[in-house]
Write a protein that holds these residues in place. Structure first.
Motif, PDB file in Angstrom:
ATOM      1  N   ASP A  29     -27.987  -1.529 -30.172  1.00 28.85           N
ATOM      2  CA  ASP A  29     -28.793  -2.701 -29.800  1.00 28.85           C
ATOM      3  C   ASP A  29     -29.782  -3.371 -31.119  1.00 28.85           C
ATOM      4  OD1 ASP A  29     -28.489  -0.991 -27.411  1.00 28.85           O
ATOM      5  OD2 ASP A  29     -29.978   0.251 -26.543  1.00 28.85           O
ATOM      6  N   ASP A  30     -29.848  -2.235 -31.959  1.00 21.66           N
ATOM      7  CA  ASP A  30     -31.115  -2.752 -32.923  1.00 21.66           C
ATOM      8  C   ASP A  30     -29.903  -3.670 -34.203  1.00 21.66           C
ATOM      9  OD1 ASP A  30     -32.884  -1.197 -32.891  1.00 21.66           O
ATOM     10  OD2 ASP A  30     -32.497  -0.122 -34.271  1.00 21.66           O
ATOM     11  N   LEU A  31     -28.828  -3.689 -34.118  1.00 20.24           N
ATOM     12  CA  LEU A  31     -28.079  -4.543 -34.661  1.00 20.24           C
ATOM     13  C   LEU A  31     -28.321  -6.181 -34.148  1.00 20.24           C
ATOM     14  CD1 LEU A  31     -25.548  -2.296 -36.652  1.00 20.24           C
ATOM     15  CD2 LEU A  31     -27.061  -3.272 -38.405  1.00 20.24           C
ATOM     16  N   ASP A 122     -20.039  -1.010 -22.894  1.00 22.51           N
ATOM     17  CA  ASP A 122     -19.991  -0.055 -23.947  1.00 22.51           C
ATOM     18  C   ASP A 122     -20.530  -1.934 -24.886  1.00 22.51           C
ATOM     19  OD1 ASP A 122     -18.989   0.164 -26.506  1.00 22.51           O
ATOM     20  OD2 ASP A 122     -17.084   1.164 -25.777  1.00 22.51           O
ATOM     21  N   LYS A 123     -21.099  -0.966 -26.007  1.00 24.53           N
ATOM     22  CA  LYS A 123     -22.804  -2.040 -26.322  1.00 24.53           C
ATOM     23  C   LYS A 123     -21.364  -2.430 -27.816  1.00 24.53           C
ATOM     24  CE  LYS A 123     -26.868   0.440 -25.140  1.00 24.53           C
ATOM     25  NZ  LYS A 123     -28.677   0.607 -25.512  1.00 24.53           N
ATOM     26  N   ARG A 124     -20.877  -1.503 -28.029  1.00 30.11           N
ATOM     27  CA  ARG A 124     -19.957  -2.566 -29.407  1.00 30.11           C
ATOM     28  C   ARG A 124     -19.625  -4.031 -28.702  1.00 30.11           C
ATOM     29  NH1 ARG A 124     -16.272   2.878 -30.045  1.00 30.11           N
ATOM     30  NH2 ARG A 124     -15.692   2.019 -27.891  1.00 30.11           N
ATOM     31  N   PHE A 125     -18.589  -4.326 -27.581  1.00 26.84           N
ATOM     32  CA  PHE A 125     -18.649  -5.763 -27.228  1.00 26.84           C
ATOM     33  C   PHE A 125     -19.684  -7.085 -27.617  1.00 26.84           C
ATOM     34  CE2 PHE A 125     -18.703  -9.333 -24.876  1.00 26.84           C
ATOM     35  CZ  PHE A 125     -17.338  -9.635 -25.163  1.00 26.84           C
ATOM     36  N   ARG A 126     -20.876  -6.671 -27.436  1.00 27.42           N
ATOM     37  CA  ARG A 126     -22.052  -7.548 -27.577  1.00 27.42           C
ATOM     38  C   ARG A 126     -22.400  -7.530 -29.087  1.00 27.42           C
ATOM     39  NH1 ARG A 126     -28.599  -7.845 -26.518  1.00 27.42           N
ATOM     40  NH2 ARG A 126     -28.831  -9.702 -28.013  1.00 27.42           N
ATOM     41  N   TYR A 127     -22.385  -6.259 -29.897  1.00 30.20           N
ATOM     42  CA  TYR A 127     -22.403  -6.508 -31.749  1.00 30.20           C
ATOM     43  C   TYR A 127     -21.270  -6.690 -32.089  1.00 30.20           C
ATOM     44  CZ  TYR A 127     -22.648  -6.732 -36.372  1.00 30.20           C
ATOM     45  OH  TYR A 127     -23.056  -6.550 -37.091  1.00 30.20           O
ATOM     46  N   THR A 128     -20.317  -6.622 -31.798  1.00 25.95           N
ATOM     47  CA  THR A 128     -18.936  -6.708 -32.510  1.00 25.95           C
ATOM     48  C   THR A 128     -18.285  -8.615 -32.103  1.00 25.95           C
ATOM     49  OG1 THR A 128     -17.383  -6.752 -30.941  1.00 25.95           O
ATOM     50  CG2 THR A 128     -17.041  -4.869 -32.308  1.00 25.95           C
ATOM     51  N   THR A 129     -19.021  -8.617 -30.715  1.00 28.54           N
ATOM     52  CA  THR A 129     -18.558 -10.656 -30.608  1.00 28.54           C
ATOM     53  C   THR A 129     -19.638 -11.326 -31.601  1.00 28.54           C
ATOM     54  OG1 THR A 129     -17.744  -9.787 -28.630  1.00 28.54           O
ATOM     55  CG2 THR A 129     -19.332 -12.367 -29.081  1.00 28.54           C
ATOM     56  N   HIS A 130     -21.102 -10.714 -31.624  1.00 31.52           N
ATOM     57  CA  HIS A 130     -22.158 -11.570 -32.820  1.00 31.52           C
ATOM     58  C   HIS A 130     -21.022 -11.567 -33.699  1.00 31.52           C
ATOM     59  CE1 HIS A 130     -25.129 -11.854 -30.243  1.00 31.52           C
ATOM     60  NE2 HIS A 130     -25.714 -11.046 -29.803  1.00 31.52           N
ATOM     61  N   GLU A 131     -20.417 -10.263 -34.873  1.00 32.99           N
ATOM     62  CA  GLU A 131     -20.413 -10.129 -35.643  1.00 32.99           C
ATOM     63  C   GLU A 131     -19.742 -10.902 -36.044  1.00 32.99           C
ATOM     64  OE1 GLU A 131     -17.838  -7.751 -38.857  1.00 32.99           O
ATOM     65  OE2 GLU A 131     -19.518  -6.693 -37.622  1.00 32.99           O
ATOM     66  N   ALA A 132     -18.292 -11.537 -35.408  1.00 36.18           N
ATOM     67  CA  ALA A 132     -17.224 -12.483 -34.900  1.00 36.18           C
ATOM     68  C   ALA A 132     -17.751 -13.586 -35.629  1.00 36.18           C
ATOM     69  CB  ALA A 132     -16.518 -12.091 -34.208  1.00 36.18           C
TER      70      ALA A 132
END
Length: 337
Positions: A29-31, A122-132
């Motif tokens: 969430d924070d990232l 899955d919260k990883r979807f949002r963060y990894t897409t932000h990172e991409a």
């Protein structure tokens, strides 16, 4: 006889999440929030056309740092005429930027494949897409710098360029090993750039601007990889963890060499003697200290994940990347006791 007593009402109770899992979800969430509120655009946040950003011939600010760059501190490089030191320094920095964008390209493809397999919610979807998305901006930034320096540089060593279409597949086949590879590429570049920025007097403003932006966002990316591995590895079986403990230092060393050591074109372009290349990467005592220092944070992570054992320690040592663990992420080498 059939009972007419009403059945007790039952309600679904979701599984109770462990503290480590809750902490990991809070990190995600924070990232993700930081990616929304603290992000950069290389064409807005870097004043490429400002007069001080101009890249001109014979600028001594392109001479490689004696204290930071393994090539810059070598007597062979120090013996070159200043004009050749500048030309080699420009080629070296342009190639490092080219390596950066090629690595980011591999990472982007892997992140998108990884996120494509995640379940809804899955919260990883949002963060990894932000990172991409952020890594896409980094590739634009690195290529802009390469174009402005104007050196014809190939980037990564040939074998990794050839394998680059295959590497992203690891994100869905063996995600843990993929994230080892992520750190193997990100940690050395981040380590070197932070060392440059700590003593950036004399650094060309274009290089300084690119490094500052990259380091700022890369902190999130490295944080995610560390937290992801800390959250997922402890739940794996004993045999799997043992295999991962051996794989981790091997991936670190192989990819570090592929990313940090200049390609064969460098040696040909500047007539670098083979023994000089061997001395710089990694036979001299100074270069050995540098190589081991790059992975202080990763050794700390390996301890936290339970991947340091007698067998894996021997592998770290045999590969020349053992040493004192960092006490905290991004601890400068000079704070060592």
């Amino acid at each position: 006889m059939t009972s007419t007593q009403p059945r007790p009402t039952t309600t679904y109770q979701p599984p109770v999440k462990q503290d480590a899992e809750l902490d990991y979800e809070q990190v995600l969430d924070d990232l993700s929030s930081a990616s929304v509120h603290r992000n950069f655009d290389p064409y807005i946040d870097i004043a490429w056309d400002a007069p001080e950003m101009a890249i001109v011939p014979d600028d001594p600010r392109w001479i490689l740092s004696y204290t930071v760059d393994p090539i810059g501190r070598h007597p062979w490089y120090q013996s070159l005429p200043e004009s050749e030191q500048i030309r080699l320094g420009m080629w070296r920095q342009a190639n490092v930027a080219k390596v950066g964008l090629q690595f980011e390209s591999i990472l982007i493809r892997g992140l998108l494949q990884y996120s494509d397999r995640l379940p809804n919610g899955d919260k990883r979807f949002r963060y990894t897409t932000h990172e991409a998305k952020e890594e896409c901006n980094h590739t634009l930034m690195f290529q802009e710098l390469v174009n402005r320096i104007g050196m014809k540089t190939p980037g990564m060593r040939r074998w990794l360029r050839l394998l680059s279409p295959i590497v992203p597949l690891f994100s869905t086949i063996t995600p843990t090993v993929f994230y080892f590879g992520v750190l193997a590429g990100e940690e050395p570049i981040d380590h070197i750039q932070k060392d440059f920025l700590r003593g950036k007097d004399g650094l060309h403003p274009a290089m300084s601007a690119v490094m500052e932006l990259h380091v700022a966002e890369e902190a999130r990316h490295i944080s995610f990889a560390h937290n992801h591995l800390r959250a997922t590895i402890p739940n794996k079986g004993r045999l799997t963890k043992f295999v991962l403990s051996i794989a981790m230092p091997i991936v670190m060393r192989v990819l570090c060499n592929a990313i940090v050591i200049p390609p064969a074109e460098f040696r040909k372009e500047f007539n670098v003697p083979r023994e000089v290349m061997k001395d710089i990467f990694w036979e001299s005592e100074q270069s050995k200290v540098f190589l081991a220092g790059v992975f202080g944070d990763v050794r700390m992570l390996a301890e936290q994940c339970g991947l340091m054992n007698p067998a894996s320690r021997r592998v770290w040592r045999a590969l020349g990347i053992d040493g004192r663990n960092s006490r905290f992420r991004s601890e400068p080498a000079y704070t060592a006791s």
